[in-house]
Write a protein that holds these residues in place. Structure first.
Motif, PDB file in Angstrom:
ATOM      1  N   LEU A 422     -23.143  45.039 -21.800  1.00 23.32           N
ATOM      2  CA  LEU A 422     -22.181  44.133 -22.439  1.00 23.32           C
ATOM      3  C   LEU A 422     -20.854  44.147 -21.694  1.00 23.32           C
ATOM      4  O   LEU A 422     -20.268  43.078 -21.437  1.00 23.32           O
ATOM      5  CB  LEU A 422     -21.967  44.534 -23.897  1.00 23.32           C
ATOM      6  N   ALA A 423     -20.366  45.340 -21.337  1.00 26.11           N
ATOM      7  CA  ALA A 423     -19.097  45.447 -20.612  1.00 26.11           C
ATOM      8  C   ALA A 423     -19.171  44.703 -19.284  1.00 26.11           C
ATOM      9  O   ALA A 423     -18.222  44.012 -18.888  1.00 26.11           O
ATOM     10  CB  ALA A 423     -18.746  46.918 -20.386  1.00 26.11           C
ATOM     11  N   ALA A 424     -20.311  44.822 -18.599  1.00 26.38           N
ATOM     12  CA  ALA A 424     -20.469  44.103 -17.326  1.00 26.38           C
ATOM     13  C   ALA A 424     -20.444  42.597 -17.566  1.00 26.38           C
ATOM     14  O   ALA A 424     -19.801  41.840 -16.813  1.00 26.38           O
ATOM     15  CB  ALA A 424     -21.779  44.523 -16.657  1.00 26.38           C
ATOM     16  N   GLY A 425     -21.138  42.146 -18.626  1.00 25.34           N
ATOM     17  CA  GLY A 425     -21.142  40.720 -18.931  1.00 25.34           C
ATOM     18  C   GLY A 425     -19.765  40.193 -19.278  1.00 25.34           C
ATOM     19  O   GLY A 425     -19.368  39.098 -18.841  1.00 25.34           O
ATOM     20  N   LEU A 426     -19.008  40.955 -20.050  1.00 24.42           N
ATOM     21  CA  LEU A 426     -17.654  40.531 -20.412  1.00 24.42           C
ATOM     22  C   LEU A 426     -16.730  40.524 -19.202  1.00 24.42           C
ATOM     23  O   LEU A 426     -15.850  39.665 -19.089  1.00 24.42           O
ATOM     24  CB  LEU A 426     -17.099  41.457 -21.504  1.00 24.42           C
ATOM     25  N   ALA A 427     -16.924  41.491 -18.312  1.00 26.98           N
ATOM     26  CA  ALA A 427     -16.105  41.523 -17.094  1.00 26.98           C
ATOM     27  C   ALA A 427     -16.373  40.290 -16.234  1.00 26.98           C
ATOM     28  O   ALA A 427     -15.448  39.668 -15.686  1.00 26.98           O
ATOM     29  CB  ALA A 427     -16.402  42.804 -16.313  1.00 26.98           C
ATOM     30  N   VAL A 428     -17.654  39.918 -16.125  1.00 28.41           N
ATOM     31  CA  VAL A 428     -18.007  38.712 -15.358  1.00 28.41           C
ATOM     32  C   VAL A 428     -17.340  37.485 -15.968  1.00 28.41           C
ATOM     33  O   VAL A 428     -16.774  36.644 -15.262  1.00 28.41           O
ATOM     34  CB  VAL A 428     -19.536  38.541 -15.322  1.00 28.41           C
ATOM     35  N   PHE A 446     -21.563  25.599 -11.192  1.00 28.23           N
ATOM     36  CA  PHE A 446     -20.928  25.929 -12.472  1.00 28.23           C
ATOM     37  C   PHE A 446     -21.878  25.676 -13.638  1.00 28.23           C
ATOM     38  O   PHE A 446     -21.954  26.468 -14.579  1.00 28.23           O
ATOM     39  CB  PHE A 446     -19.654  25.111 -12.658  1.00 28.23           C
ATOM     40  N   ALA A 447     -22.625  24.582 -13.588  1.00 27.07           N
ATOM     41  CA  ALA A 447     -23.562  24.275 -14.670  1.00 27.07           C
ATOM     42  C   ALA A 447     -24.622  25.357 -14.788  1.00 27.07           C
ATOM     43  O   ALA A 447     -24.970  25.793 -15.904  1.00 27.07           O
ATOM     44  CB  ALA A 447     -24.210  22.912 -14.430  1.00 27.07           C
ATOM     45  N   GLN A 451     -25.058  27.821 -18.127  1.00 29.07           N
ATOM     46  CA  GLN A 451     -26.323  27.905 -18.852  1.00 29.07           C
ATOM     47  C   GLN A 451     -26.900  29.320 -18.790  1.00 29.07           C
ATOM     48  O   GLN A 451     -27.453  29.822 -19.772  1.00 29.07           O
ATOM     49  CB  GLN A 451     -27.332  26.892 -18.281  1.00 29.07           C
ATOM     50  N   GLY A 452     -26.748  29.968 -17.631  1.00 26.56           N
ATOM     51  CA  GLY A 452     -27.227  31.341 -17.513  1.00 26.56           C
ATOM     52  C   GLY A 452     -26.464  32.290 -18.417  1.00 26.56           C
ATOM     53  O   GLY A 452     -27.051  33.183 -19.040  1.00 26.56           O
ATOM     54  N   TYR A 453     -25.141  32.086 -18.517  1.00 24.96           N
ATOM     55  CA  TYR A 453     -24.351  32.983 -19.361  1.00 24.96           C
ATOM     56  C   TYR A 453     -24.671  32.752 -20.839  1.00 24.96           C
ATOM     57  O   TYR A 453     -24.750  33.710 -21.617  1.00 24.96           O
ATOM     58  CB  TYR A 453     -22.848  32.798 -19.111  1.00 24.96           C
ATOM     59  N   LEU A 454     -24.847  31.510 -21.221  1.00 22.49           N
ATOM     60  CA  LEU A 454     -25.209  31.242 -22.613  1.00 22.49           C
ATOM     61  C   LEU A 454     -26.584  31.822 -22.948  1.00 22.49           C
ATOM     62  O   LEU A 454     -26.817  32.269 -24.084  1.00 22.49           O
ATOM     63  CB  LEU A 454     -25.195  29.736 -22.886  1.00 22.49           C
ATOM     64  N   LEU A 455     -27.486  31.835 -21.974  1.00 27.72           N
ATOM     65  CA  LEU A 455     -28.782  32.468 -22.199  1.00 27.72           C
ATOM     66  C   LEU A 455     -28.611  33.971 -22.404  1.00 27.72           C
ATOM     67  O   LEU A 455     -29.260  34.568 -23.270  1.00 27.72           O
ATOM     68  CB  LEU A 455     -29.698  32.185 -21.002  1.00 27.72           C
ATOM     69  N   PHE A 456     -27.727  34.610 -21.633  1.00 29.90           N
ATOM     70  CA  PHE A 456     -27.391  36.026 -21.813  1.00 29.90           C
ATOM     71  C   PHE A 456     -26.809  36.264 -23.203  1.00 29.90           C
ATOM     72  O   PHE A 456     -27.162  37.231 -23.888  1.00 29.90           O
ATOM     73  CB  PHE A 456     -26.394  36.443 -20.724  1.00 29.90           C
ATOM     74  N   THR A 457     -25.943  35.371 -23.640  1.00 31.90           N
ATOM     75  CA  THR A 457     -25.332  35.500 -24.967  1.00 31.90           C
ATOM     76  C   THR A 457     -26.374  35.411 -26.068  1.00 31.90           C
ATOM     77  O   THR A 457     -26.377  36.217 -27.002  1.00 31.90           O
ATOM     78  CB  THR A 457     -24.263  34.415 -25.159  1.00 31.90           C
ATOM     79  N   LEU A 458     -27.261  34.430 -25.962  1.00 32.44           N
ATOM     80  CA  LEU A 458     -28.261  34.238 -27.009  1.00 32.44           C
ATOM     81  C   LEU A 458     -29.294  35.364 -27.023  1.00 32.44           C
ATOM     82  O   LEU A 458     -29.547  35.965 -28.080  1.00 32.44           O
ATOM     83  CB  LEU A 458     -28.963  32.889 -26.821  1.00 32.44           C
ATOM     84  N   LEU A 459     -29.881  35.648 -25.858  1.00 35.73           N
ATOM     85  CA  LEU A 459     -30.984  36.610 -25.807  1.00 35.73           C
ATOM     86  C   LEU A 459     -30.517  38.045 -25.940  1.00 35.73           C
ATOM     87  O   LEU A 459     -31.082  38.823 -26.730  1.00 35.73           O
ATOM     88  CB  LEU A 459     -31.770  36.438 -24.508  1.00 35.73           C
ATOM     89  N   GLU A 527     -25.955  24.746 -28.534  1.00 32.52           N
ATOM     90  CA  GLU A 527     -25.701  24.027 -27.287  1.00 32.52           C
ATOM     91  C   GLU A 527     -26.994  23.748 -26.541  1.00 32.52           C
ATOM     92  O   GLU A 527     -27.186  22.652 -25.999  1.00 32.52           O
ATOM     93  CB  GLU A 527     -24.731  24.807 -26.406  1.00 32.52           C
ATOM     94  N   PHE A 528     -27.891  24.727 -26.502  1.00 36.07           N
ATOM     95  CA  PHE A 528     -29.176  24.499 -25.842  1.00 36.07           C
ATOM     96  C   PHE A 528     -29.940  23.364 -26.521  1.00 36.07           C
ATOM     97  O   PHE A 528     -30.537  22.510 -25.863  1.00 36.07           O
ATOM     98  CB  PHE A 528     -30.018  25.780 -25.858  1.00 36.07           C
TER      99      PHE A 528
END
Length: 707
Positions: A422-428, A446-447, A451-459, A527-528
């Protein structure tokens, strides 16, 4: 004009929230609700409920035994002793009954407001969880397993009980409530006053061994030595009924009455140096993990064991204490030999101290020889005197306890890998938002990133790590403050705490859109679905701007209703927070009763035709963040003077209707999708840049060539 009216409304809402907070602090705290009659129904015959204790809110449980009435245990409510707030901010109130030895007779749930058990998993898993405490003891260490294994499993002094999937933090809070309240009663009524929590004591380092001489052990306090002369013993009884009752002591005052050495032989650097190898092996084989062994070598006419001592029982003339509390020890009935010349010729006895006793190796240990005298024949008067010596173990032989490891610290340690990810994801995300120009330089890249980050958020954040922030976090904080309690209960959910820490910082820098646009699992799911619907060319409903502005006010009304219900009724608040579908869609993965699944499904279906409709119009948590986001320090989305005058490209492309006609950003409505930044930076999409590009184009005119 419209902008100033909206700002006045937001200031009014902020003031209302402040008044709600002040009102919370003025309301009374919870207290126990049980009566003697109600307890009698829960503990029927042959048990009897005695009168409530005058000093503590506890009820004695009694039973008729022939002509005598004996104490069976004590019953009490956890909220009276350890009101640990749950995730609603209100403590789970448990009825706890313990016997005189500190074992649990029963644990029952009296009341709770835990969101995951209210119309979620249901209460049955909670009831099964607390039933596991029956028969367990306060002297045991309790570990909660995340995967069910069929009930309690004893491993010596450690016992494992089944947790509840999707409710890990809630059951840990309940465990803390049960143990903390029971320990307080045990300390007050069962003689546990000085006993240490078995999970909060120093632990022996069994792999550490040193060759140490006997004299060095004595100098370091690892071996205690007591020599008593007849004169010393007689002096201790002087002025009492026991004076002059020992003729031999009076006749030979300077001769020894008793002598003994003592040492913790379970410590390898002590036991292996004092005992022969065969004796050390024999002793080690008899000890359970965390047990201790006290070796006593004694001589003299007054031994450490009385004439009626029975092997394998507790010694009648030795008293072991730590911090003023007696610690039980029992003879191991082992025939041991000493390798130390100073101990040869003395009798050896070794006593076992069980790991559940709470003996703390970091604290001094006192062993007292009790000299007993009796005056009279038919009803003798008994007079005792104690002669003690202290032991202290050097710190190099044990590991110091880790504070609060039994509470929330343990779950943080267990989830370190998830927290690191999670810390790595938030830093990114923080770096990406801070370098927005580089992020949107390539629209296609960017698109894919978004989409990749939202997939990380959801999953990961949502479905796997259960990190969905919610209006329940706000109502829980309000209820805890209302009842005069702290917010420590949040620490039992490290994902929530970590996300909140980041969201608070992002509110200061970027506003509410960082969470709502990037870190909300349900928002990502919407969003998906919305993007998929657009690709499938499903018809999209366009809400007129004036209706869109009015509908966005609904979420503030929902927010005010939920927060206001906190001060009216906890039951009402439990029902109103279901306006959020987060628990159904994210926490419980749609495994819930059909009305809730239908509601969450309807909201997701609506987002297929009205882009992120729940987030924009109904989400109370988003409304709260929008108000808190007014503290934002930066207007960080880039604008040009041509934005809105005359260019309206970004405004018409914004699916959240978060851009005013004059080109300004309404940050309280912005979800940081950054589509407008992509347009702003693109020579092919931004109208002012396209115009500049055309003006800068040079047309070369060549003279006509004569034919």
């Amino acid at each position: 004009m419209a902008c100033s009216r909206w700002r006045r409304r937001q200031r009014a809402l902020a003031a209302a929230l402040a008044w709600l907070l002040l009102a919370a602090l003025a309301l009374p705290a919870l207290a126990g609700v049980m009566t003697k009659e109600a307890l009698a129904r829960r503990f029927p015959s042959p048990l009897m409920v005695g009168e409530k204790d005058a000093a503590l809110p506890i009820w004695p449980l009694l039973r008729q035994n022939a002509t005598a009435i004996e104490l069976v245990g004590y019953a009490f409510e956890s909220v009276d002793f350890a009101p640990v707030p749950g995730f609603s901010g209100t403590p789970v109130n448990l009825l706890v009954a313990i016997d005189p030895k500190g074992s649990f007779l029963d644990v029952q749930v009296l009341s709770h407001h835990e969101p995951v058990f209210l119309e979620g998993l249901g209460e049955a898993p909670m009831f099964r969880f607390v039933e596991q405490y029956r028969g367990l003891s306060l002297t045991q260490s309790v570990a909660i397993d995340t995967a069910p294994r069929g009930g309690p499993r004893n491993e010596g002094s450690l016992v494992h009980i089944d947790g509840v999937a999707k409710a890990t933090a809630s059951v840990r809070i309940m465990n803390q409530s049960v143990l903390a309240s029971a320990l307080k009663v045990a300390r007050a009524r069962l003689g546990f006053a000085g006993a240490a929590d078995p999970d909060q004591i120093a632990r022996l380092r069994p792999d550490v061994f040193e060759r140490i001489g006997f004299d060095d052990m004595r100098r370091e306090g690892m071996v205690g030595h007591v020599i008593l002369s007849n004169r010393q013993v007689e002096a201790a009884f002087a002025g009492s009924a026991g004076e002059g009752l020992d003729p031999e002591a009076l006749a030979k005052p300077d001769e020894p009455a008793s002598e003994f050495y003592m040492a913790l032989a379970s410590v390898p650097s002590i036991g292996r140096n004092l005992l022969t190898p065969a004796s050390w092996t024999r002793l080690s084989d008899r000890l359970e993990p965390r047990d201790h062994a006290l070796l006593v070598a004694y001589g003299g006419r007054y031994g450490v064991l009385g004439g009626d001592f029975v092997a394998g029982t507790a010694p009648d003339r030795l008293l072991l204490k730590q911090n003023g509390l007696a610690i039980e020890m029992r003879d191991l009935d082992l025939d041991l030999k000493s390798a130390e010349p100073a101990l040869r010729g003395k009798s050896l006895r070794v006593f076992r101290i069980i790991g559940q006793s709470g003996l703390d190796l970091a604290q001094p240990l006192d062993l007292a020889l009790v000299v007993k005298r009796a005056k009279g024949i038919i009803y003798p008067e008994r007079i005792n005197r104690e002669f003690s010596s202290a032991l202290r173990l050097p710190a190099r032989f044990y590991d110091a306890p880790v504070a609060n490891d039994k509470g929330w610290v343990a779950i943080w340690r267990q989830r370190w890998a998830e927290l690191a990810l999670l810390a790595a994801g938030l830093a990114v995300l923080a770096v990406a938002l801070a370098r927005q120009r580089a992020l949107v330089a390539n629209p296609r890249r960017f698109a894919w990133f978004r989409q990749g980050y939202l997939l990380f958020t959801l999953l990961f954040i949502g479905w796997y790590a259960q990190g969905q922030l919610s209006i329940v976090n706000l109502t829980g904080a309000l209820q805890a403050l209302r009842d005069g309690r702290g917010l420590e209960f949040f620490l039992y959910d490290p994902m929530t705490v970590s996300l909140w820490a980041f969201v608070f910082v992002s509110l200061l820098v970027w506003g509410r859109g960082t969470f709502c646009g990037w870190l909300c699992p349900f928002g990502a799911l919407q969003e998906f679905i919305g993007k998929l619907a657009q690709r499938l060319r499903l018809p999209q409903l366009t809400i007129r701007r004036h209706w869109d502005a009015r509908l966005k006010l609904l979420k503030y009304l929902v927010l005010a209703s939920i927060l206001g219900s906190v001060f009216v009724s906890a039951e009402l608040a439990d029902k109103l927070v279901e306006a959020e579908p987060f628990k159904t869609a994210i926490t419980l993965n749609f495994v819930r009763s059909w009305p809730f699944v239908l509601y969450a499904g309807a909201l997701l279906a609506a987002s297929a035709v009205v882009y992120k409709s729940f987030c924009r119009y109904l989400c109370p948590f988003g409304a709260g963040l929008a108000i808190l986001g007014r503290i934002r320090l930066l207007d960080w989305l880039p604008r040009r003077r041509e934005c809105g005058k005359p260019c309206q490209t970004c405004r018409h492309r914004c699916e959240y209707e978060a851009i005013r006609p004059d080109g300004g950003i309404r940050y309280e409505d912005c979800f940081q999708c950054m589509d407008c930044v992509v347009i702003h930076q693109s020579d092919d999409l931004c109208a002012p840049l396209i115009l500049e590009k055309k003006r800068a184009r040079v047309v070369v005119i060549h003279a006509a060539t004569p034919s």
